[in-house]
Every structure is written in structure tokens, then in C-alpha cells.
Scaffold this motif. Structure first.
Motif, mmCIF file in Angstrom:
data_model
loop_
_atom_site.group_PDB
_atom_site.id
_atom_site.type_symbol
_atom_site.label_atom_id
_atom_site.label_comp_id
_atom_site.label_asym_id
_atom_site.label_seq_id
_atom_site.Cartn_x
_atom_site.Cartn_y
_atom_site.Cartn_z
ATOM 1 N N MET A 325 0.832 -1.201 0.000
ATOM 2 C CA MET A 325 0.000 0.000 0.000
ATOM 3 C C MET A 325 0.870 1.256 0.000
ATOM 4 O O MET A 325 0.599 2.213 -0.727
ATOM 5 C CB MET A 325 -0.925 -0.016 1.219
ATOM 6 N N PHE A 326 1.913 1.244 0.810
ATOM 7 C CA PHE A 326 2.822 2.386 0.901
ATOM 8 C C PHE A 326 3.499 2.631 -0.446
ATOM 9 O O PHE A 326 3.623 3.778 -0.901
ATOM 10 C CB PHE A 326 3.865 2.129 1.992
ATOM 11 N N ILE A 331 0.474 9.586 -2.681
ATOM 12 C CA ILE A 331 0.530 10.738 -1.778
ATOM 13 C C ILE A 331 1.919 11.357 -1.869
ATOM 14 O O ILE A 331 2.913 10.648 -2.029
ATOM 15 C CB ILE A 331 0.229 10.287 -0.328
ATOM 16 N N SER A 332 2.015 12.666 -1.775
ATOM 17 C CA SER A 332 3.312 13.338 -1.880
ATOM 18 C C SER A 332 4.264 12.810 -0.805
ATOM 19 O O SER A 332 3.830 12.428 0.290
ATOM 20 C CB SER A 332 3.147 14.849 -1.729
ATOM 21 N N VAL A 337 5.364 10.172 4.502
ATOM 22 C CA VAL A 337 6.181 9.771 5.657
ATOM 23 C C VAL A 337 5.521 10.202 6.963
ATOM 24 O O VAL A 337 5.618 9.507 7.984
ATOM 25 C CB VAL A 337 7.622 10.328 5.566
ATOM 26 N N LEU A 338 4.823 11.326 6.936
ATOM 27 C CA LEU A 338 4.105 11.774 8.129
ATOM 28 C C LEU A 338 2.848 10.942 8.364
ATOM 29 O O LEU A 338 2.451 10.726 9.514
ATOM 30 C CB LEU A 338 3.732 13.253 8.008
ATOM 31 N N LEU A 339 2.227 10.461 7.282
ATOM 32 C CA LEU A 339 1.019 9.656 7.408
ATOM 33 C C LEU A 339 1.276 8.410 8.243
ATOM 34 O O LEU A 339 0.449 8.034 9.086
ATOM 35 C CB LEU A 339 0.509 9.252 6.021
ATOM 36 N N VAL A 340 2.420 7.768 8.033
ATOM 37 C CA VAL A 340 2.763 6.569 8.808
ATOM 38 C C VAL A 340 2.797 6.887 10.300
ATOM 39 O O VAL A 340 2.242 6.159 11.129
ATOM 40 C CB VAL A 340 4.123 5.994 8.352
ATOM 41 N N LYS A 382 13.208 11.718 -0.873
ATOM 42 C CA LYS A 382 12.459 12.431 -1.905
ATOM 43 C C LYS A 382 11.774 13.670 -1.333
ATOM 44 O O LYS A 382 11.665 14.697 -2.016
ATOM 45 C CB LYS A 382 11.414 11.507 -2.525
ATOM 46 N N ALA A 383 11.312 13.561 -0.091
ATOM 47 C CA ALA A 383 10.620 14.689 0.544
ATOM 48 C C ALA A 383 11.574 15.843 0.838
ATOM 49 O O ALA A 383 11.144 17.001 0.896
ATOM 50 C CB ALA A 383 9.950 14.220 1.838
#
Length: 578
Positions: A325-326, A331-332, A337-340, A382-383
Motif C-alpha cells: 500500500m505504501f 501521496i506526496s 512519511v508523516l502519514l505513517v 524524496k521529501a
């Protein structure tokens, strides 16, 4: 996916052709009166198959090197080979995927997959006539020509059945029109063996150029149509997942729709991640009832229990389902990374420390070298392309990855010391640990002390992301997680005062502890921007200092030795024995 698994068969077939194990190419010259002529004279062939295969029909345009695999009724997946290339079309809602080498998709895309056994057999026209165009094969070596290919292609499970004979029906032109396999088994019931024999049957039809051209035109037209992603609903997507449709259970479909909407609305995954979850369910269902005779006996309760397990895996960070899923989510990078962290209930407390409340947890089986940790680190890079890490939660998330890694090695592997357990972990995965990175920042000293010598060594996984700090004298991990305590609510105790009375040796572990890397040290600039600077006390060059209050207080007392006074003693396992 079966198509990808069958690459193994292609490799094995090539090996056999090269070694002459099955007598393939040489045998063509031995019996040109029959089998050598089939591929030379017959240009267009249709093969009908049962549910043990990749599709229900395969059409071969031999002169133009084109092949089309037609799906079963409940499937949408079509496969088209043109020359060396291949395209898998998953359906109007799922789109297609291109491959430069058709062998990576399936060895069945080459007609020789089916005719390989014939090249090895020494069947003459005389024998075909004597047996009234119905040849029975039971000699072990000849039967093996057929069984080997089907086993390599994962069409046949050799742990369940043994092929004991083959019947081949020929037409008046000495061409095979039907191949029937016969099995024996000590595992399957008589009814299951009968079902397998029926579904393994191959039927051949020799068609015209006009028929194959019309078929290819129809295929290309069907494969050209896809629905724009923004218009696709969860309900639509499910209709193209064959293993889910096979269950034919309306309540099960409703459960999946509900789960998909919850993943999107409550856990903030995007549509691509939700679709990836549904694909994971479909794949798990395939494993759940990989053979037709098994799938027919799966109950509604078993399907629902399996869905519950898969949905739990979608909330287990680092599991195979969560990782997929990740990876598929669009998602940007920074939001992802914050979503996790947010899904795990992350927040910064009053003492500047990342804490986790109610939420997802790390998958216990996630190894320190896992694909998810590599994906996550890459997403951070990447972020923050050409920028320094500026988010406390992302920076401090590393310490919780460390906690998981330490617990994983200690919990899954045995040894007299942590170091022995670490080596057992590496041996289990047949990988070499990396010893050659300097450990200067993990051998801190009190500011007024004179640095003596290296005592702790840094050891990394081969990808150089997860690291372990080992006390060379004792073999124990040097980790803050042996020092940090938990409150009654299971939060990490973050008050500086709570650690004032502990021994210096314990405080030293906190500042010398391991630290997961978002960029390996050999990434140079990225490693400093993402891993080093956020953990380095503020100075004129570094204005981003993201440590919690406890570490900030201890780093006022303890600091790394200078490059001049520090000398690396341990660069390989051999150095530990000196």
C-alpha cells in the motif's frame, strides 16, 4: 501473481535446452516426419486449457511471433505478446503493464512451451497409426517430459500429485488435438484428482490466418480501453479481481467496500493505496485456494476470517500488505512519511519527544533490512531533496525504528550475547553485515574528559540503513532502549528530571545509541542533511536541531571525539578477536 512466478519455468527450460537434458533440439532432427513439421507447417494454433493454467485459451500467431492469452470468465486479465515484448491488461479499471521481455511474464507465451515434450518423444507415424491415433504414454522418462515443464511453471504441484501417464489424441494429419494427464496422489481425494485431471487437459485447434488476425484486432481494441483513475470507484475495482469474484459472496464484497472506504476516510490513504489493499486481498485469496478443488470447499466463514487477517496486516506497519500500500500510494513524499507516524498515533509531547498513542504498530516480523524501511527512507529522501530535515516527528521516528530493530533481533534469534544474536539474524538471511563505517559519533566522551580509545562499534545491515552499536568487550547492544523507561500509560518517560539520578554509564548509552539512517553515509550530502545535522547541537552552520529535551540535556555533557583524536579499531569481524 502467477504470470511472474512462471519466469522460473522459462529459466529452467532454457537450461534444459542448453544441457540437452530432455533431448529437445536434437530430437527434432530424429523425427522430422511428424513433430518437426508441426511448427514449420502449422502457423496458427489455439490451445484450450483448464483452470490450473494462466488463461482458458492461448492463441499463437507463430510467423509474426504474436501470442494472446484469453482469461477465464471471472477474470479480466489479458496477456498479449508481440515479438519480445508483452503487455498485461488487467481490465478497464486497472489498466496495463508493459514488459520488454515476454519471458518475465510467462514461458507459455512461446509455443515451444507446449511442444517441448513432443520434441523429446520418439513417436513415429507408424506408432500413431498402430494405436489408432490415440497414443498412451506411461514410460517414466517420457511422462517426465510433460510433468517437468508443468511443475517448473507452477501449474502442477508435485507435493500433492504424481503424473503416471499421458494420453495424446491425434488427428488425421498426425497433429495432437488433445492431451490428457493422469495422476495418482496420497494427499488428494479421488474426486480432487479427477477434478485436477479434467482441468489439466490441453486441447489443440489449428486455425486460419483470417481467424487469428480477427482475434488479434479484437484483443487490441479491448485492451485499448481504460477508465480514467479519478472516475474509478472501489466497487468498480473489485469487479476486476478474479480471486475475490470467485468467492461469489455478496456480504464479503460489502465488507471489502466498507474496509476500502475506512482506509481512505479514517486512515487517510489515497485511492491507489486502497486499490493496492484490494489487490493484496485478491492475491491472498489465490494462495488461500490456489487449486480449483480447494477453492470450491472454502466456506464463507473462512473467507471472512482471511479478510480480517489481511485487514489487520494493513494496519501493521512494515507487513507485506502495508508495504505494498505504501509503495503504490501516490501521496506526496512528505505527507506520506508523516502519514505513517500519524497512523501510529504520533505526537510531540511537552518535553519535545515523539510519543505514540492509540494507532497502528510495527509488524513484529519486519526485519531491520526490510523493504518497508528501505521504502520509507527513500520517501524521506524524496521529501527533502537538497533540503535539511525540519520535522521533529520524522527525525525522532528513527528512534522507534531502532526500538523495533533491537527487539526483533533479541526476540527472534538466540545467542549468548546481542552480538551473537545479530550474527544469527544475518546468517538466517544469508547476508553480510557491514562493519566498515566509522563509529566516532557513538563513542562520545564527557566534554572535560580525554578520549582514550574506541569501545563501541557500529554494525549495519547491508543497505546501511539499520545500525546496531555493540560494546566490543561484552557483546551487548549499546542502546537507549535499555535506559528509557515507560510511564503507566505506556508512553516513554520524557522528563529530564526522571533520569537525573541514573549512573553515568547509562546516560552514556542514550547518547551513543544506534540511529536508523534515512540516507547511508556514502550518500554524503543527504546523510548530513537528514541524519547528522538534526541530531547535532545548534551552531552557526546548523540551525535545525530536532532532538528531544532529554537528549539535548545529555549532549551538553557528552560530545563526540574529534577526528584527530579518534582512531577506528574495528573494521571487520576479525578485529574483534584481536
Amino acid at each position: 501473481m502467477n504470470a511472474k512466478k512462471i519466469i522460473i519455468a522459462g529459466i529452467c527450460i532454457i537450461c534444459m535446452l542448453c544441457t540437452g537434458k530432455t533431448g529437445t533440439v536434437l530430437a527434432i532432427e530424429a523425427v522430422p516426419e511428424v513433430y518437426g513439421d508441426i511448427l514449420q507447417n502449422e502457423k496458427y494454433i489455439e490451445v484450450s486449457l483448464g483452470k490450473c493454467y494462466l488463461g482458458q485459451k492461448i492463441f499463437y500467431d507463430i510467423p509474426n511471433k504474436k501470442t494472446f492469452i484469453e482469461p477465464f470468465d471471472e477474470q479480466k486479465q489479458m496477456i498479449l505478446r508481440e515479438g519480445e515484448k508483452a503487455e498485461i491488461y488487467y481490465g478497464k479499471y486497472r489498466g496495463s503493464e508493459m514488459y520488454d521481455n515476454f519471458r518475465f511474464v510467462s514461458s507459455m507465451l512461446d509455443i515451444e512451451f507446449f511442444f517441448e515434450p513432443f520434441f523429446a518423444l520418439e513417436i513415429t507415424k507408424k506408432r500413431i497409426e498402430e494405436e489408432n491415433f490415440y497414443v498412451h504414454i506411461e514410460e517414466a522418462q517420457e511422462v517426465e517430459y510433460f510433468s517437468e515443464l508443468l511443475i517448473f511453471a507452477e501449474v502442477l504441484n508435485s507435493d500433492e500429485v504424481d503424473m503416471n501417464s499421458v494420453d495424446i489424441l491425434f488427428d488425421e494429419k498426425y497433429r495432437p488435438v488433445q492431451i490428457q494427464f493422469h495422476f495418482q496422489s496420497t494427499v488428494l481425494t479421488e474426486a480432487q484428482v479427477e477434478y485436477l485431471e479434467q482441468e489439466m487437459t490441453q486441447q489443440y485447434r489449428y486455425i486460419s490466418e483470417e481467424e487469428i488476425e480477427n482475434k488479434m484486432l479484437e484483443v487490441k481494441e479491448n485492451m485499448s480501453y481504460t477508465v480514467p483513475e479519478k472516475k474509478i470507484t472501489i466497487e468498480d475495482y473489485i469487479t476486476e479481481l478474479p480471486n475475490i469474484l470467485r468467492a461469489r459472496n455478496r456480504y464479503l464484497m460489502q465488507c471489502l467496500v466498507y474496509q476500502g472506504k475506512e482506509l481512505k476516510e479514517k486512515y487517510y490513504w489515497d485511492k491507489n493505496a486502497v486499490f493496492a489493499y484490494l489487490e493484496a486481498v485478491d492475491t491472498k485469496f489465490n494462495l488461500f485456494g490456489v487449486n480449483g478443488y480447494e477453492a470450491e470447499n472454502v466456506t464463507e466463514e473462512e473467507y471472512l476470517q482471511e479478510i480480517e487477517r489481511i485487514y489487520a496486516s494493513a494496519h501493521s506497519v512494515g507487513s507485506d500488505v502495508y508495504t505494498y500500500m505504501f509503495e503504490e500510494s501516490k501521496i506526496s513524499p512528505k505527507k506520506k512519511v508523516l502519514l505513517v507516524i500519524e497512523q501510529m498515533g504520533g505526537y510531540i509531547d511537552e518535553n519535545g519527544m515523539l510519543q505514540f498513542g492509540e494507532g497502528d504498530k510495527f509488524a513484529p516480523e519486519m526485519a531491520p533490512h526490510s523493504a518497508f524501511l528501505e521504502d520509507y527512507a527513500e520517501c524521506v529522501r524524496k521529501a527533502y531533496t537538497k533540503k535539511s530535515l525540519d520535522n521533529e516527528m520524522i527525525h525522532q521516528f528513527r528512534m522507534y525504528i531502532d526500538e523495533h530493530n533491537i527487539a526483533y533481533v533479541r526476540g527472534y534469534y538466540e545467542g549468548k550475547t546481542d552480538y551473537e544474536r545479530l550474527k544469527a539474524y544475518a546468517k538466517n538471511f544469508n547476508m553480510k553485515l557491514y562493519y566498515d563505517e566509522p563509529s566516532r559519533h557513538h563513542n562520545k566522551k564527557e566534554k572535560k574528559e580525554e578520549f582514550k580509545e574506541q569501545k563501541y562499534d557500529k554494525i549495519l545491515t547491508p543497505n546501511k540503513l539499520s545500525e546496531f552499536i555493540v560494546d566490543v568487550e561484552t557483546g551487548s547492544f549499546v542502546t537507549e532502549w535499555d535506559v528509557l523507561s515507560k510511564t503507566e500509560s505506556s508512553q516513554v518517560q520524557s522528563k529530564v528530571a526522571a533520569y537525573e539520578n541514573i549512573e553515568k554509564s547509562q546516560k552514556k548509552k542514550v547518547v551513543n545509541s544506534e540511529s536508523f539512517n534515512y540516507a547511508p553515509a556514502d550518500y554524503d550530502d543527504a546523510h548530513y542533511r537528514l541524519d547528522v545535522f538534526p541530531a547535532t547541537p545548534v551552531d552557526k552552520k546548523n540551525k535545525t536541531y530536532l532532538e528531544n529535551d532529554l537528549k539535548k540535556s545529555l549532549k551538553k555533557i557528552w560530545k563526540s571525539p574529534t577526528r584527530i583524536e579518534y582512531k577506528e579499531k574495528y573494521k571487520s569481524p576479525k578485529d574483534y578477536l584481536k
